[in-house]
Write an enzyme that holds these catalytic residues in place. Structure first.
Site, short mmCIF file in Angstrom:
data_model
loop_
_atom_site.label_atom_id
_atom_site.label_comp_id
_atom_site.label_asym_id
_atom_site.label_seq_id
_atom_site.Cartn_x
_atom_site.Cartn_y
_atom_site.Cartn_z
N MET B 1 35.37 44.48 34.73
CA MET B 1 33.99 43.98 35.78
C MET B 1 34.68 43.04 37.23
O MET B 1 35.92 42.89 37.47
CB MET B 1 32.82 43.81 35.97
CG MET B 1 32.62 44.55 36.58
SD MET B 1 30.83 46.07 36.24
CE MET B 1 29.66 45.09 35.25
N CYS B 2 34.12 41.68 36.67
CA CYS B 2 33.86 40.76 37.91
C CYS B 2 33.31 40.62 38.79
O CYS B 2 33.23 41.71 39.23
CB CYS B 2 35.57 40.12 37.94
SG CYS B 2 36.57 39.81 36.90
N GLY B 3 32.84 39.99 39.24
CA GLY B 3 32.20 39.59 40.68
C GLY B 3 32.94 38.19 41.02
O GLY B 3 33.03 37.55 41.14
N ARG B 32 28.08 41.27 36.58
CA ARG B 32 29.67 41.33 36.60
C ARG B 32 30.65 40.21 36.19
O ARG B 32 31.74 40.73 35.60
CB ARG B 32 29.85 41.37 38.71
CG ARG B 32 28.81 42.86 38.46
CD ARG B 32 29.87 42.73 40.67
NE ARG B 32 31.03 43.90 39.96
CZ ARG B 32 31.31 44.59 40.39
NH1 ARG B 32 30.63 45.48 40.25
NH2 ARG B 32 32.60 45.30 39.40
#
Lengths: 239, 293
Positions: B1-3, B32
């Site tokens: 994911m990651c944001g 995230r």
């Protein structure tokens, strides 16, 4: 019914402010509704891009959401009429079974993914993979759609008033794609097809239900060339 | 994911608020990427001066180091920013390398400062005082680790050139091959991380004379995998998504700013957001904003 009795039984819309009340409480309240509920009108305020707003509703209530929503809004809808006065994040109305979902703004990717029924109306644009693996839903997009829309679409109808991104209808099964604009390209096994009177009847009905003034003759119909999913004996040597 | 959260200000009156706005955007994206977080912020620069952002083990005596080097020093938790005349760059690098083996130079440039660490985004931004920082543009990242370990070194942003930084949501599949090629071009890498290779590729292109938009266009041809990148230079801010565009991205533009969020949630409290032009960046299209000096 007397006027007084009518007034007594008239039910005010239920207003739910997500800036104040937790989303989980909204979900619990919507899932507790029975088929005979008289709480038939809901207004949801301040969704602020939250995920999974008004998912899994199984009763024919009317829900208005004022603002932009995040992932999976109105997913698994089965009978409700849900209007989003804003943009929707990825997967709006994914796996819808029946009912109507109306996005007044734009929708992100995978709108109406895998949905079995109902009508999804998008007033703006939808991005990539609109109607991916759709299984009976009708989708009307008044703007354009992104790449890989109707990828592996099995049944139902995707109506696009604008243009499409690359690879429209790639690996298509038996869904119909009506497009008034220009596809950037058609995906594998997707081809333009002659529009029969029964196809046109379906298109006219969908345009009318979506409140669109458009001439059906401006649309082209795209469908499956059926060369991918029928085994062809000439390919026997490949196995 | 990651944001990813990014903010590029057009209206200079908002500059004192940049850190506070960026911190708020970053925290929203915690779910995230709860593993680590980081940010790069482009603040004031002084003529003929440059900054190094340094990182050292907890307890390191930055004050003594600053005194010995005779440079201006601002300590922020386990990071510190030193300001020095450009003419002293080689000398200070040499001393840091020789005499301070536990100190890493995280980033350098005329204006960019870069901070990152393991832990929840709110804790990371509080440790470094992001909310109190000012500047023209900032890029922040919350990481859910996939391609390499959860370490400070593996946190984003990555910087591989002066005033250059990159954050990434996705994963690259040909990073080992590109890393080997870039090493032959004298690019240096600190980690086995895929994103550092993307940053290095862009820095290499910039070093070879490309403009940021040209470097991003070259990335489309070279990098394989999933990516939404947000990149910063001293005066610019760019966005690039791979052609398949699996990783989400929402942008908002007003007369005052350009903002990037992995999700709209991250943008919801920005001033004037209800009237902003909201759009999803198109796949395989280079977006780039630059401000006049």
């Amino acid at each position: 019914m007397s006027r007084a009795l009518k007034q007594m039984t008239r039910v005010e819309p239920v207003t739910f402010d997500l800036a104040v009340e937790p989303l989980r409480d909204l979900s619990v309240a919507l899932h507790a509704l029975g088929p005979q509920t008289n709480q038939t009108t809901w207004q949801i305020l301040n969704p602020r891009g939250q995920h999974a707003v008004a998912v899994g509703v199984t009763v024919p209530v009317t829900i208005q959401i004022d603002g932009h929503v995040g992932y999976y809004c109105a997913g698994m809808n089965d009978g409700a009429a849900i209007t989003i006065a804003g943009n929707a994040g990825p997967g709006v109305a994914e796996n819808m079974m029946s009912g109507v979902v109306h996005v007044k703004g734009d929708a992100s990717q995978a709108a109406g993914a895998t949905a079995h029924g109902g009508l999804l109306i998008i007033d703006g644009n939808a991005s990539a993979r609109c109607g991916i693996s759709m299984k009976g839903i009708d989708i009307v997009v008044k703007g354009s759609v992104g790449h890989m829309s109707a990828f592996m679409a099995q049944s139902g109808n995707l109506v696009i008033l604008g243009d499409t991104g690359e690879a429209l209808g790639d690996s298509l099964y038996e869904a119909r794609i009506f497009c008034a604009g220009t596809p950037a390209s058609l995906g594998a096994d997707c081809e333009e097809k002659p529009m029969t009177p029964s196809d046109k009847t379906i298109l006219v009905d969908l345009l009318q239900r979506a409140g669109v003034q458009a001439a059906p003759d401006d649309f082209k119909l795209y469908g499956s060339a059926r060369t991918l999913y029928h085994f062809h004996v000439d390919n026997a040597g490949a196995y | 994911m990651c944001g990813i959260a990014g903010l590029f200000l057009k209206n200079r009156a908002l500059e004192p608020e940049l850190g506070a706005m960026t911190a708020a955007m970053l925290e929203v994206l915690t779910d995230r990427g709860p593993d680590s977080a980081g940010f790069a912020i482009y603040g004031d620069g002084a003529a003929d001066c440059m900054k190094f952002t340094l990182r050292a083990p907890v307890g390191f005596d930055f004050a003594a180091m600053g005194h010995a080097l005779q440079v201006a020093l601002t300590v922020r938790d386990d990071h510190a920013v030193i300001s020095l005349p450009v003419v002293r760059e080689a000398e200070v690098r040499r001393i840091l390398l020789a005499s301070y083996p536990t100190v890493d130079i995280v980033a350098s440039g005329a204006r960019m400062e870069l901070f990152k660490g393991v832990g929840l985004p709110a804790l990371v931004s509080t440790r470094f005082g992001l909310a109190g920082m000012a500047g023209s543009h900032a890029i922040a990242h919350t990481r859910m680790a996939t391609e390499s370990a959860v370490t400070t070194q593996g946190a984003h942003p990555f910087s591989t050139g002066p005033d250059q930084c990159l954050v990434h949501n996705g994963s690259l599949s040909n990073h080992n091959d590109i890393r080997r090629t870039l090493i032959r071009e004298n690019m240096r890498f600190e980690t086995q991380n895929d994103t550092e290779v993307a940053a290095g590729f862009l820095s290499w292109k910039l070093r070879e004379g490309a403009k940021l938009d040209e470097a991003l266009t070259a990335a489309l041809d070279t990098l394989d995998g999933f990516y939404t990148f947000v990149v910063g230079t001293e005066s610019g801010f760019g966005v690039l998504r791979d052609p398949v565009a699996c990783k989400p991205a929402v942008m908002a533009e007003t007369a005052d700013y350009v903002a990037f969020g992995s999700e709209y949630r991250a943008l919801v409290d920005l001033p004037g957001i209800s009237k902003a032009k909201l759009f999803e960046p198109e796949p395989a299209k280079v977006y780039f904003w630059e401000r006049a000096a």
